[in-house]
Design a protein around this motif. Structure first.
Motif, short mmCIF file in Angstrom:
data_model
loop_
_atom_site.label_atom_id
_atom_site.label_comp_id
_atom_site.label_asym_id
_atom_site.label_seq_id
_atom_site.Cartn_x
_atom_site.Cartn_y
_atom_site.Cartn_z
N ALA A 273 34.09 -6.92 17.94
CA ALA A 273 34.38 -6.24 19.21
C ALA A 273 33.11 -5.62 19.76
O ALA A 273 32.34 -4.99 19.04
CB ALA A 273 35.46 -5.18 19.01
N GLY A 274 32.86 -5.82 21.03
CA GLY A 274 31.66 -5.29 21.67
C GLY A 274 30.47 -6.23 21.59
O GLY A 274 29.46 -6.01 22.24
N CYS A 275 30.59 -7.27 20.78
CA CYS A 275 29.52 -8.26 20.67
C CYS A 275 29.77 -9.32 21.75
O CYS A 275 30.90 -9.56 22.14
CB CYS A 275 29.55 -8.93 19.31
N SER A 276 28.70 -9.93 22.21
CA SER A 276 28.89 -10.97 23.21
C SER A 276 27.85 -12.06 23.05
O SER A 276 26.79 -11.85 22.45
CB SER A 276 28.82 -10.38 24.62
N VAL A 277 28.19 -13.20 23.60
CA VAL A 277 27.24 -14.30 23.69
C VAL A 277 27.35 -14.84 25.10
O VAL A 277 28.46 -15.01 25.62
CB VAL A 277 27.49 -15.40 22.62
N THR A 278 26.22 -15.03 25.74
CA THR A 278 26.20 -15.63 27.07
C THR A 278 25.48 -16.96 26.98
O THR A 278 24.51 -17.10 26.23
CB THR A 278 25.52 -14.73 28.11
N VAL A 279 25.98 -17.92 27.72
CA VAL A 279 25.39 -19.25 27.74
C VAL A 279 25.16 -19.62 29.20
O VAL A 279 26.05 -19.46 30.03
CB VAL A 279 26.33 -20.30 27.10
N GLY A 280 23.97 -20.07 29.49
CA GLY A 280 23.66 -20.47 30.86
C GLY A 280 22.17 -20.42 31.11
O GLY A 280 21.37 -20.42 30.20
N VAL A 281 21.84 -20.38 32.39
CA VAL A 281 20.46 -20.24 32.80
C VAL A 281 20.28 -18.76 33.16
O VAL A 281 20.72 -18.32 34.21
CB VAL A 281 20.12 -21.16 34.00
N HIS A 282 19.69 -18.03 32.26
CA HIS A 282 19.53 -16.59 32.42
C HIS A 282 18.37 -16.28 33.38
O HIS A 282 17.45 -17.08 33.53
CB HIS A 282 19.28 -15.93 31.07
N LYS A 283 18.44 -15.11 33.97
CA LYS A 283 17.41 -14.67 34.89
C LYS A 283 16.03 -14.73 34.22
O LYS A 283 15.88 -14.37 33.06
CB LYS A 283 17.71 -13.24 35.35
N GLY A 284 15.07 -15.22 34.97
CA GLY A 284 13.69 -15.25 34.47
C GLY A 284 13.37 -16.46 33.61
O GLY A 284 12.33 -16.47 32.94
N GLU A 285 14.21 -17.48 33.61
CA GLU A 285 13.96 -18.67 32.77
C GLU A 285 12.84 -19.54 33.29
O GLU A 285 12.35 -20.39 32.56
CB GLU A 285 15.24 -19.51 32.62
N GLY A 286 12.47 -19.39 34.54
CA GLY A 286 11.35 -20.18 35.04
C GLY A 286 11.51 -20.55 36.49
O GLY A 286 12.52 -20.24 37.14
N GLN A 287 10.47 -21.21 36.99
CA GLN A 287 10.44 -21.64 38.38
C GLN A 287 9.95 -23.07 38.48
O GLN A 287 9.21 -23.54 37.62
CB GLN A 287 9.47 -20.77 39.19
N TYR A 288 10.35 -23.70 39.56
CA TYR A 288 9.82 -25.03 39.89
C TYR A 288 8.48 -24.83 40.57
O TYR A 288 8.09 -23.71 40.91
CB TYR A 288 10.82 -25.77 40.79
N ASP A 289 7.76 -25.93 40.80
CA ASP A 289 6.44 -25.86 41.42
C ASP A 289 6.47 -25.16 42.78
O ASP A 289 5.49 -24.53 43.16
CB ASP A 289 5.83 -27.27 41.57
N ASP A 290 7.58 -25.27 43.51
CA ASP A 290 7.68 -24.62 44.82
C ASP A 290 8.14 -23.16 44.72
O ASP A 290 8.47 -22.53 45.71
CB ASP A 290 8.61 -25.41 45.74
#
Length: 163
Positions: A26-43
């Motif tokens: 309880a109170g523990c979590s796991v998130t799956v996805g593209v998290h903020k700050g994962e990177g940028q494209y060339d543009d």
């Protein structure tokens, strides 16, 4: 010779252990996805924005869900994993944090596999022509540079004292 427990008693004991393991997490979590700050494209477009646009679609980009659809399509498997991991925690074979990490890793792999599966709808004619001209696989809907796929990650959050 010790008396063999009744199957019903073993089931009750097992359920109790699972409930204890669930309380521990309880109170523990796991998130799956593209998290903020994962990177940028060339543009300089954030990969998280591209993930969002593809997952839900926009006026000009069709919806190509790779996370929601992967998790929905595999809900029974995820439920099995949950029981397996809770069992391991209840039997002290792994910590809550490690169990959450294992779940995150597995769910991440579902999302990555979905990206590789050429999520419909197919690329537009213009996109297919551009990709062919650039020497890319024109039929791969969510893969161009591979950044989106590499950016799908999982994060585990465990409050102090729950590890």
């Amino acid at each position: 010779r010790p008396k063999k427990p009744k199957t019903q008693d073993m089931g009750v004991a097992f359920r109790k252990k699972l409930e204890e393991a669930a309380k521990k997490s309880a109170g523990c979590s796991v998130t799956v996805g593209v998290h903020k700050g994962e990177g940028q494209y060339d543009d300089e477009t954030e990969v998280g924005m591209v993930a969002l646009w593809n997952e839900f679609g926009t006026k000009n980009i069709p919806e190509r869900s790779f996370l929601r659809s992967a998790l929905n399509e595999n809900s029974a498997l995820i439920a099995q994993w949950r029981i397996e991991l809770l069992t391991n925690v209840s039997q002290q074979k792994m910590t809550v944090e490690k169990a959450r990490g294992a779940m995150g890793f597995r769910m991440r792999e579902l999302g990555v596999s979905k990206i590789k599966s050429k999520v419909p709808p197919p690329n537009s004619e213009a996109t297919q022509k551009r990709k062919k001209a650039e020497g890319l696989a024109s039929d791969r809907t969510l893969i161009e540079t591979g950044l989106l796929m590499r950016s799908v990650k999982y994060r585990v959050s465990v409050p102090a004292g729950k590890k």
